[in-house]
Design a protein around this motif. Structure first.
Motif, PDB file in Angstrom:
ATOM      1  N   LEU A  49      -7.680  -7.692  16.520  1.00 32.30           N
ATOM      2  CA  LEU A  49      -6.298  -7.240  16.377  1.00 32.30           C
ATOM      3  C   LEU A  49      -6.145  -5.845  15.783  1.00 32.30           C
ATOM      4  O   LEU A  49      -5.045  -5.296  15.781  1.00 32.30           O
ATOM      5  N   ASN A  51      -7.050  -2.693  16.644  1.00 35.45           N
ATOM      6  CA  ASN A  51      -6.574  -1.594  17.492  1.00 35.45           C
ATOM      7  C   ASN A  51      -5.106  -1.771  17.858  1.00 35.45           C
ATOM      8  O   ASN A  51      -4.331  -0.818  17.843  1.00 35.45           O
ATOM      9  N   ARG A  52      -4.723  -3.005  18.167  1.00 35.02           N
ATOM     10  CA  ARG A  52      -3.330  -3.262  18.540  1.00 35.02           C
ATOM     11  C   ARG A  52      -2.398  -3.041  17.342  1.00 35.02           C
ATOM     12  O   ARG A  52      -1.316  -2.473  17.475  1.00 35.02           O
ATOM     13  N   ALA A  53      -2.808  -3.487  16.169  1.00 31.75           N
ATOM     14  CA  ALA A  53      -1.980  -3.305  14.977  1.00 31.75           C
ATOM     15  C   ALA A  53      -1.836  -1.823  14.638  1.00 31.75           C
ATOM     16  O   ALA A  53      -0.750  -1.363  14.270  1.00 31.75           O
ATOM     17  N   GLU A  54      -2.926  -1.071  14.774  1.00 32.45           N
ATOM     18  CA  GLU A  54      -2.861   0.364  14.490  1.00 32.45           C
ATOM     19  C   GLU A  54      -1.950   1.080  15.475  1.00 32.45           C
ATOM     20  O   GLU A  54      -1.150   1.941  15.087  1.00 32.45           O
ATOM     21  N   ALA A  55      -2.031   0.720  16.750  1.00 32.67           N
ATOM     22  CA  ALA A  55      -1.168   1.344  17.756  1.00 32.67           C
ATOM     23  C   ALA A  55       0.301   1.008  17.502  1.00 32.67           C
ATOM     24  O   ALA A  55       1.173   1.879  17.633  1.00 32.67           O
ATOM     25  N   SER A  56       0.580  -0.230  17.122  1.00 30.17           N
ATOM     26  CA  SER A  56       1.961  -0.622  16.840  1.00 30.17           C
ATOM     27  C   SER A  56       2.491   0.076  15.596  1.00 30.17           C
ATOM     28  O   SER A  56       3.652   0.494  15.555  1.00 30.17           O
ATOM     29  N   ARG A  58       1.497   3.006  14.477  1.00 33.86           N
ATOM     30  CA  ARG A  58       1.715   4.407  14.859  1.00 33.86           C
ATOM     31  C   ARG A  58       3.007   4.559  15.643  1.00 33.86           C
ATOM     32  O   ARG A  58       3.788   5.498  15.428  1.00 33.86           O
ATOM     33  N   GLN A  59       3.274   3.615  16.559  1.00 31.28           N
ATOM     34  CA  GLN A  59       4.495   3.660  17.353  1.00 31.28           C
ATOM     35  C   GLN A  59       5.733   3.518  16.459  1.00 31.28           C
ATOM     36  O   GLN A  59       6.725   4.230  16.643  1.00 31.28           O
TER      37      GLN A  59
END
Length: 105
Positions: A49, A51-56, A58-59
């Protein structure tokens, strides 16, 4: 038999010996973690999780212009964020509470 099956599966994905070596290295790391009593479930969750948490995150920061207040924008999100922060810092909180009670004796 299990190691051979895993090696065949690791090699079959990209036909690369590097994948087999990585499988062996991470197998040894997992064994060491098990012997040192480091739980594997949080590490696995972090790998899956992260990479997905970091991308979210950042968004959300881009959408709000870097304002962390978005994590307390309504009661549901705010309560989940507060609970997550309390659980993250729980070891430090208990240490501080133990030090205060020990000093008061």
């Amino acid at each position: 038999m299990i190691v051979v099956s895993c090696a065949i599966g690791a090699f079959a994905i990209q036909n690369a010996n590097v994948d087999v070596w990585l499988m062996l290295i991470f197998g040894v790391v997992g064994y060491v973690f098990k012997k040192v009593d480091i739980p594997l479930a949080p590490l696995t969750l972090a790998l899956v999780l992260g990479n997905r948490a970091e991308a979210s995150f950042r968004q959300a920061m881009i959408g709000e212009g870097g304002n962390l207040g978005v994590f307390w924008s309504n009661w549901l999100v705010g309560s989940i964020t507060t609970l997550a922060l309390v659980l993250l810092f729980w070891p430090l909180i208990t240490l501080a509470l133990d030090a205060c009670t020990a000093r008061g004796r």
